[in-house]
Design a protein around this motif. Sequence first.
Motif, PDB file in Angstrom:
ATOM      1  N   ALA A   1       0.747  -0.997   0.141  1.00 24.71           N
ATOM      2  CA  ALA A   1       0.108  -0.059  -0.090  1.00 24.71           C
ATOM      3  C   ALA A   1       0.740   1.397  -0.108  1.00 24.71           C
ATOM      4  O   ALA A   1       0.579   2.307  -0.593  1.00 24.71           O
ATOM      5  CB  ALA A   1      -0.772  -0.064   1.195  1.00 24.71           C
TER       6      ALA A   1
ATOM      7  N   PRO B   1       3.196   1.356  -4.107  1.00 21.51           N
ATOM      8  CA  PRO B   1       2.394   1.322  -5.260  1.00 21.51           C
ATOM      9  C   PRO B   1       3.130   0.844  -6.483  1.00 21.51           C
ATOM     10  O   PRO B   1       2.981  -0.167  -7.355  1.00 21.51           O
ATOM     11  CB  PRO B   1       1.327   2.332  -5.618  1.00 21.51           C
TER      12      PRO B   1
ATOM     13  N   THR C   1      -5.563  -3.098  -6.426  1.00 19.83           N
ATOM     14  CA  THR C   1      -5.285  -1.559  -6.537  1.00 19.83           C
ATOM     15  C   THR C   1      -4.948  -1.234  -7.866  1.00 19.83           C
ATOM     16  O   THR C   1      -4.983  -0.121  -8.234  1.00 19.83           O
ATOM     17  CB  THR C   1      -4.227  -1.381  -5.371  1.00 19.83           C
TER      18      THR C   1
ATOM     19  N   TYR D   1      -8.980   1.738  -4.065  1.00 18.32           N
ATOM     20  CA  TYR D   1      -9.319   0.615  -3.278  1.00 18.32           C
ATOM     21  C   TYR D   1      -8.640   0.764  -1.803  1.00 18.32           C
ATOM     22  O   TYR D   1      -7.444   0.883  -1.824  1.00 18.32           O
ATOM     23  CB  TYR D   1      -8.835  -0.773  -3.844  1.00 18.32           C
TER      24      TYR D   1
END
Length: 205
Positions: free
Chosen positions: A109, A112, A180, A186
């Motif tokens: 997260a 990315p 994602t 998301y």
Amino acid sequence: MPAGPRGAHSARQPTLTERARRQQLVAVTIDLVAAHGYAACSLQRIADAAGLTKGAVIYHFASKNAVIRAAYDAVIEALTERVGAAVTLAPGPAAAVDAYVGSTIGHMAEHPTHVRVLTEALTPAVDTGVDEDPASPERRQVLADLVAAAVSAGEYRADLDAVTLAVILNGAIDAVVAQTLADPGYDLTAATAAVLDMLHRTTAP
């Protein structure tokens, strides 16, 4: 491992300046692959982004695949360090499994571009110089050993199959992280909570 400088330089340890340059090229490659994909990431494009000549890139990496491999290794190393530290600090076996899940998703997260590099590098139809299998026994065994420790400690129910649960958990991690890519908005924090809730319901003695 990343390819070293070719010719007479390959037999010696790189200098501090050379190591810094290689790190710069790896960082640039990670960003380019994340933004444009492997196919559009040429040695010339890497050189341009780094403000170098193509020859300077080739001095450090003999081919495009060598740079991609180095970028992949850097991403894996960063992830492994993050997850390993979280697992080491966990107060018990079950908490270590939670830490593995949470830190893996959390790292992705926060990075990315790393998700894109992993996805691109492990695409079966493309020769990127990376031959790892995301479903390899080595990957699942790390988590399976953590699950087995929780079973042995009585923190998980005794009839759990550690390997199967490791496969399921890694699949869940991969799925929420991959989401994602299709949906940048998301919520991985909520997804992490959902995966952990599934884990706790499944493993409760």
